[in-house]
Design an enzyme around this catalytic site. Structure first.
Site, PDB file in Angstrom:
ATOM      1  N   ASN A 111       0.828  -1.203   0.000  1.00  0.00           N
ATOM      2  CA  ASN A 111       0.000   0.000   0.000  1.00  0.00           C
ATOM      3  C   ASN A 111       0.863   1.255   0.000  1.00  0.00           C
ATOM      4  OD1 ASN A 111      -2.673   1.496   0.573  1.00  0.00           O
ATOM      5  ND2 ASN A 111      -1.333   2.193   2.219  1.00  0.00           N
ATOM      6  N   ASP A 137      -0.956  -6.854   3.608  1.00  0.00           N
ATOM      7  CA  ASP A 137      -1.179  -5.873   4.648  1.00  0.00           C
ATOM      8  C   ASP A 137      -2.101  -4.750   4.158  1.00  0.00           C
ATOM      9  OD1 ASP A 137      -0.349  -4.614   7.279  1.00  0.00           O
ATOM     10  OD2 ASP A 137       0.360  -3.057   5.898  1.00  0.00           O
ATOM     11  N   GLU A 159      -5.626  -8.653   4.855  1.00  0.00           N
ATOM     12  CA  GLU A 159      -6.015  -8.023   6.106  1.00  0.00           C
ATOM     13  C   GLU A 159      -6.991  -6.886   5.786  1.00  0.00           C
ATOM     14  OE1 GLU A 159      -4.130  -5.349   9.731  1.00  0.00           O
ATOM     15  OE2 GLU A 159      -3.669  -5.015   7.623  1.00  0.00           O
TER      16      GLU A 159
END
Length: 478
Positions: free
Chosen positions: A169, A258, A282
């Protein structure tokens, strides 16, 4: 959106009073009325059973995959620095494998901005696993590339899979450069990464020529732009892309993505289509509809936060009837990774009940390193792992629930007879008449908490018990 096949049934007060009756003289009347009660059935959308392992060997290896096995989260926040963690984990994988753990999830393995002190969630160079001198260190917090490769090799020797924590990200540790899209200087110049691979500049981060933002940024870090073909090519497209390097060179078997709220599910979908391997995202949200939407669109498993929060409310809030509510594992157990705690959150206090729940129910259960190695009873967890790998097969039927008690049946599959799990959140022993799938069969509690060896009746009903603030797991005595 798919609709859950779970049928939530409200039990009458009459049944509750009868079921609580422990007087043998009223057994016949209680049993007859109990047989009229509906059972809550939890079935996969495709009608398939979840896990199919039928081994009775206590040391059996259970290979991890989206439909079975037990995962170990092999780290916690701020594990010891100094480059020793890969060796620490390597020293434990043989024992974990013998206990029946089929996979390990490692922390972000590449060099991050905070160098030797970073837990890896501020990535700088995806190709530096502790073999380049940058960010003030050669090794990562966890060790060297050689030690990481040795750990992965040892895990594979034990027939265990290894999952990499992937942080795509955001990035950190770039140099300052003039950014025409912000009119300021931004820390987005990664042209000098030591590996020389996946160099980046301001146009690889939002805002840029592709737009002002995507689904979400994190912590003020430069937000990686997956819409940029250059980023896509280096993450999953080219032969030496990040994903393919992790898989083909480093030999990772899968991915824990993540903060997937920060980018569209198409990113993980494309990664999986081009790289392969197991994946779990997640997506921190208790809404099961959102979790199912993400998993379907990402073509990936997802952590079952809906289950996590229901367990917290049920066990710590003394209302086990909440376990009747919808969860990701009930929608699609092949895409649900269940957990009791992790490196980010540790809210559930009654962990013994929570682990008994996830290790007897459908989904892909995860055990947290500190729970296993430091905080809880390892022998009890090993017993539940064995039960999961050897008894927890087939679809699920919830037989009874109230504030203090919960009983569910795994219906078995392909010759495996399944089990009945009894959770007791009260301060006293409890007993219940329940219907099994077994006629005229002696059963026992495979946890050893109860010394009973009852025999089921011809109509498959039997009385079982459970100790206070604990659990029992019943199956045919064989």
């Amino acid at each position: 959106m798919k609709q859950s096949t779970t049928k939530l049934v409200c039990f009458s007060l009459l049944l509750l009073s009868i079921a609580c009756d422990k007087d043998e003289t009223s057994k016949d009347q209680s049993l007859e009325l109990a047989k009229q009660t509906k059972i809550i059935n939890v079935t996969n959308h495709d009608g398939k059973p979840f896990s199919t392992g039928v081994s009775t060997n206590v040391n059996s290896k259970y290979v991890a995959n989206p439909g079975g096995g037990v995962m170990m989260q092999a780290f916690y926040w701020d594990v010891p620095a100094g480059g020793t963690w890969w060796n620490t984990v390597k020293s434990k994988v043989t024992a974990w494998g013998n206990a029946g753990i089929g996979s390990i999830w490692l922390p972000p393995a590449s060099k991050a901005q905070n160098g030797a002190y970073s837990m890896g969630y501020d990535p700088t160079d995806y190709y530096d696993f502790g073999d380049y001198n940058q960010n003030g260190t050669v090794e990562t917090r966890f060790g060297s590339k050689t030690e990481l490769v040795s750990l992965i090799t040892q895990a594979h020797t034990e027939n265990m899979q290894v999952y990499a924590d992937i942080v795509i990200n955001h990035n950190s540790g770039g140099q300052s450069e003039a950014n025409p899209y912000t009119g300021t200087n931004t820390w987005t110049n990664f042209s000098g990464v030591a590996s020389g691979k996946f160099t980046r500049n301001y146009n690889d981060f939002y805002k840029n020529s592709y737009g002002n933002n995507d689904e979400g940024s994190f912590g003020g870090f430069p937000d990686l732009c997956h819409a940029n073909p250059h980023v896509q090519d280096w993450l999953w497209g080219r032969a030496d892309a990040v994903g393919k390097y992790y898989k083909n060179t480093m030999k990772f078997d899968g991915w824990r993505f993540d903060y997937v709220k920060g980018f569209g599910p198409w990113v993980v979908n494309n990664w999986n289509a081009n790289v392969g391997g197991f994946s779990v995202g997640e997506y921190w949200d208790s809404n099961v509809n959102t979790l199912e939407w993400w998993a379907n669109n990402a073509n990936s498993s997802v952590f079952d936060f809906a289950c996590y929060y229901k367990m917290n409310d049920a066990f710590d809030g003394n209302n086990l009837a909440l376990l009747n509510d919808d969860m990701m594992w009930k929608r699609n157990p092949y895409k649900a990774v269940t957990f009791v705690t992790n490196h980010d959150t540790d809210e559930i206090w009654k962990k013994n009940l929570a682990y008994a729940y996830i290790l007897t129910h459908e989904g892909y259960p995860t055990i947290f390193y500190r729970d296993y190695e430091e905080w809880l009873n390892k022998e009890r967890l090993n017993n539940l792992i064995w039960i999961h790998n050897n008894k927890a097969t087939g679809t699920t039927s919830i037989l009874y629930s109230d504030n203090d008690e919960y009983i569910a049946r795994r219906n078995g599959y392909n010759g495996n007879v399944g089990l009945v799990v009894y959770l007791n959140n009260s301060s006293s022993w409890q007993e219940r008449w329940i219907q099994t799938n077994w006629a005229n069969a002696q059963i026992k509690d495979f946890t050893g908490h109860s010394s009973w060896y009852p025999t089921t009746q011809g109509d498959k009903w039997v009385k079982i018990q459970c100790p206070p603030n604990s659990y029992s797991v019943w199956s045919i005595n064989m």
